[in-house]
Design a protein around this motif. Structure first.
Motif, mmCIF file in Angstrom:
data_model
loop_
_atom_site.group_PDB
_atom_site.id
_atom_site.type_symbol
_atom_site.label_atom_id
_atom_site.label_comp_id
_atom_site.label_asym_id
_atom_site.label_seq_id
_atom_site.Cartn_x
_atom_site.Cartn_y
_atom_site.Cartn_z
ATOM 1 N N TYR A 1 0.833 -1.205 0.000
ATOM 2 C CA TYR A 1 0.000 0.000 0.000
ATOM 3 C C TYR A 1 0.870 1.258 0.000
ATOM 4 N N PHE A 2 1.973 1.199 0.763
ATOM 5 C CA PHE A 2 2.846 2.369 0.865
ATOM 6 C C PHE A 2 4.016 2.332 -0.134
ATOM 7 N N GLY A 3 4.009 1.323 -1.031
ATOM 8 C CA GLY A 3 4.995 1.284 -2.102
ATOM 9 C C GLY A 3 6.343 0.702 -1.733
ATOM 10 N N PHE A 4 6.425 -0.116 -0.663
ATOM 11 C CA PHE A 4 7.701 -0.671 -0.236
ATOM 12 C C PHE A 4 7.979 -2.066 -0.798
ATOM 13 N N ALA A 5 7.065 -2.579 -1.627
ATOM 14 C CA ALA A 5 7.221 -3.947 -2.134
ATOM 15 C C ALA A 5 8.518 -4.109 -2.933
ATOM 16 N N SER A 6 8.943 -3.053 -3.630
ATOM 17 C CA SER A 6 10.150 -3.140 -4.452
ATOM 18 C C SER A 6 11.398 -3.411 -3.609
ATOM 19 N N VAL A 7 11.384 -2.928 -2.364
ATOM 20 C CA VAL A 7 12.528 -3.153 -1.471
ATOM 21 C C VAL A 7 12.670 -4.638 -1.169
ATOM 22 N N LEU A 8 11.536 -5.331 -0.965
ATOM 23 C CA LEU A 8 11.558 -6.750 -0.625
ATOM 24 C C LEU A 8 12.037 -7.612 -1.784
ATOM 25 N N SER A 9 11.986 -7.072 -2.994
ATOM 26 C CA SER A 9 12.400 -7.853 -4.164
ATOM 27 C C SER A 9 13.899 -7.737 -4.451
ATOM 28 N N LEU A 10 14.625 -6.906 -3.688
ATOM 29 C CA LEU A 10 16.061 -6.739 -3.900
ATOM 30 C C LEU A 10 16.817 -7.999 -3.468
ATOM 31 N N PRO A 11 17.767 -8.468 -4.281
ATOM 32 C CA PRO A 11 18.541 -9.672 -3.926
ATOM 33 C C PRO A 11 19.248 -9.548 -2.585
ATOM 34 N N TYR A 12 19.761 -8.350 -2.267
ATOM 35 C CA TYR A 12 20.481 -8.158 -1.012
ATOM 36 C C TYR A 12 19.570 -8.271 0.212
ATOM 37 N N VAL A 13 18.269 -8.134 -0.019
ATOM 38 C CA VAL A 13 17.296 -8.325 1.058
ATOM 39 C C VAL A 13 16.864 -9.785 1.127
ATOM 40 N N GLN A 14 16.662 -10.402 -0.037
ATOM 41 C CA GLN A 14 16.157 -11.769 -0.092
ATOM 42 C C GLN A 14 17.175 -12.809 0.358
ATOM 43 N N ILE A 15 18.435 -12.630 -0.044
ATOM 44 C CA ILE A 15 19.454 -13.661 0.226
ATOM 45 C C ILE A 15 19.634 -13.944 1.722
ATOM 46 N N PRO A 16 19.800 -12.912 2.571
ATOM 47 C CA PRO A 16 19.909 -13.209 4.011
ATOM 48 C C PRO A 16 18.652 -13.881 4.570
ATOM 49 N N LEU A 17 17.482 -13.557 3.999
ATOM 50 C CA LEU A 17 16.242 -14.164 4.476
ATOM 51 C C LEU A 17 16.181 -15.646 4.146
ATOM 52 N N TRP A 18 16.717 -16.044 2.987
ATOM 53 C CA TRP A 18 16.770 -17.477 2.658
ATOM 54 C C TRP A 18 17.569 -18.226 3.724
ATOM 55 N N LEU A 19 18.718 -17.678 4.085
ATOM 56 C CA LEU A 19 19.585 -18.345 5.066
ATOM 57 C C LEU A 19 18.941 -18.368 6.442
ATOM 58 N N ALA A 20 18.370 -17.241 6.857
ATOM 59 C CA ALA A 20 17.708 -17.169 8.161
ATOM 60 C C ALA A 20 16.524 -18.130 8.214
ATOM 61 N N GLY A 21 15.745 -18.183 7.137
ATOM 62 C CA GLY A 21 14.613 -19.095 7.081
ATOM 63 C C GLY A 21 15.049 -20.544 7.163
ATOM 64 N N ALA A 22 16.131 -20.895 6.448
ATOM 65 C CA ALA A 22 16.645 -22.259 6.486
ATOM 66 C C ALA A 22 17.066 -22.639 7.901
ATOM 67 N N GLY A 23 17.772 -21.726 8.570
ATOM 68 C CA GLY A 23 18.233 -22.005 9.928
ATOM 69 C C GLY A 23 17.092 -22.193 10.906
ATOM 70 N N PHE A 24 16.088 -21.318 10.823
ATOM 71 C CA PHE A 24 14.994 -21.419 11.782
ATOM 72 C C PHE A 24 14.139 -22.661 11.532
ATOM 73 N N LEU A 25 13.866 -22.976 10.270
ATOM 74 C CA LEU A 25 13.066 -24.164 9.960
ATOM 75 C C LEU A 25 13.815 -25.439 10.344
ATOM 76 N N ALA A 26 15.144 -25.432 10.174
ATOM 77 C CA ALA A 26 15.936 -26.587 10.602
ATOM 78 C C ALA A 26 15.834 -26.775 12.116
ATOM 79 N N PHE A 27 15.868 -25.663 12.841
ATOM 80 C CA PHE A 27 15.722 -25.740 14.301
ATOM 81 C C PHE A 27 14.354 -26.286 14.691
ATOM 82 N N LEU A 28 13.299 -25.782 14.052
ATOM 83 C CA LEU A 28 11.944 -26.258 14.357
ATOM 84 C C LEU A 28 11.796 -27.735 14.023
ATOM 85 N N GLY A 29 12.339 -28.145 12.873
ATOM 86 C CA GLY A 29 12.243 -29.549 12.469
ATOM 87 C C GLY A 29 12.979 -30.462 13.431
#
Length: 214
Positions: A56-84
């Motif tokens: 709504y406020f036009g910030f979606a483009s920020v979330l599509s940046l590779p430098y934002v997405q790449i750390p999230l992939w790693l963080a997500g992998a780590g947290f899901l591995a912990f939960l599993g």
């Protein structure tokens, strides 16, 4: 009203596929009851609402940046591995079935809500919202204005809520007729699925990193 119903159905469609949120929600619902399963769903919905606001406020483009997405992939992998890992290790513990009061461990609503938040903050979820649903919402925003966008976003959240309540109602009924061994087996299976998601996230992290520096 037509816009609202349309986006309620879209919200249901978004929530239907089995993902990490659904797995964690089902696991918590079976092991610790309806409220804890719903806490995971509410955590996921909080992120969904935040993404709607960001669009709504036009910030979606920020979330599509590779430098934002790449750390999230790693963080997500780590947290899901912990939960599993935690789900498999404690599959025979930490259960709060109605006939199991001895040694029952009290679970925090906010802890399971936090799990929902962290599982939902994954690039898979973010990218889906930006690339698929973001386009639909953007079209609604451009063609009919801000009010329709708000109605559409509210409709999506209602659709997700209907899915979560329906799923957890089924889980609650099923939980009452399942033996402890069956619930333990489902919990261990959920852990394996969460580990599978974590390996997929790790693969996407390595792939994104390779493409970035190619």
């Amino acid at each position: 009203m037509e816009i609202y119903i349309k986006f309620v159905l879209i919200g249901l469609a978004i929530a239907m596929p089995v993902g990490a949120i659904t797995v964690e929600m089902t696991k918590q619902g079976l092991r610790n009851g309806f409220i804890h399963g719903w806490a995971v769903g509410l955590g996921g919905m909080t992120i969904d609402a935040g993404l709607i606001l960001s669009m709504y406020f036009g910030f979606a483009s920020v979330l599509s940046l590779p430098y934002v997405q790449i750390p999230l992939w790693l963080a997500g992998a780590g947290f899901l591995a912990f939960l599993g890992y935690d789900s498999i290790r404690n599959s025979d513990l930490d259960m709060a079935t109605s006939d199991n009061t001895k040694g029952k461990i009290k679970k925090s609503f906010w802890r399971t809500y936090r799990n929902g938040l962290l599982v939902a903050v994954s690039p898979g979820n973010l990218i889906f919202w930006i690339s698929v649903f973001g386009v639909v919402l953007s079209d609604s925003y451009q063609s009919t204005g801000k009010l329709s966008f708000i109605i559409a976003g509210f409709g999506v959240l209602c659709g997700i809520l209907i899915h979560d309540l329906g799923l957890l109602s089924i889980v609650s009924v099923t939980r009452k007729v399942m033996s402890k061994k069956m619930i333990q087996a489902v919990s261990a299976m959920a852990g394996v699925l969460l580990l599978g998601f974590s390996f997929y996230f790790l693969y996407k992290f390595i792939l994104a990193l390779w493409l970035l520096f190619q």
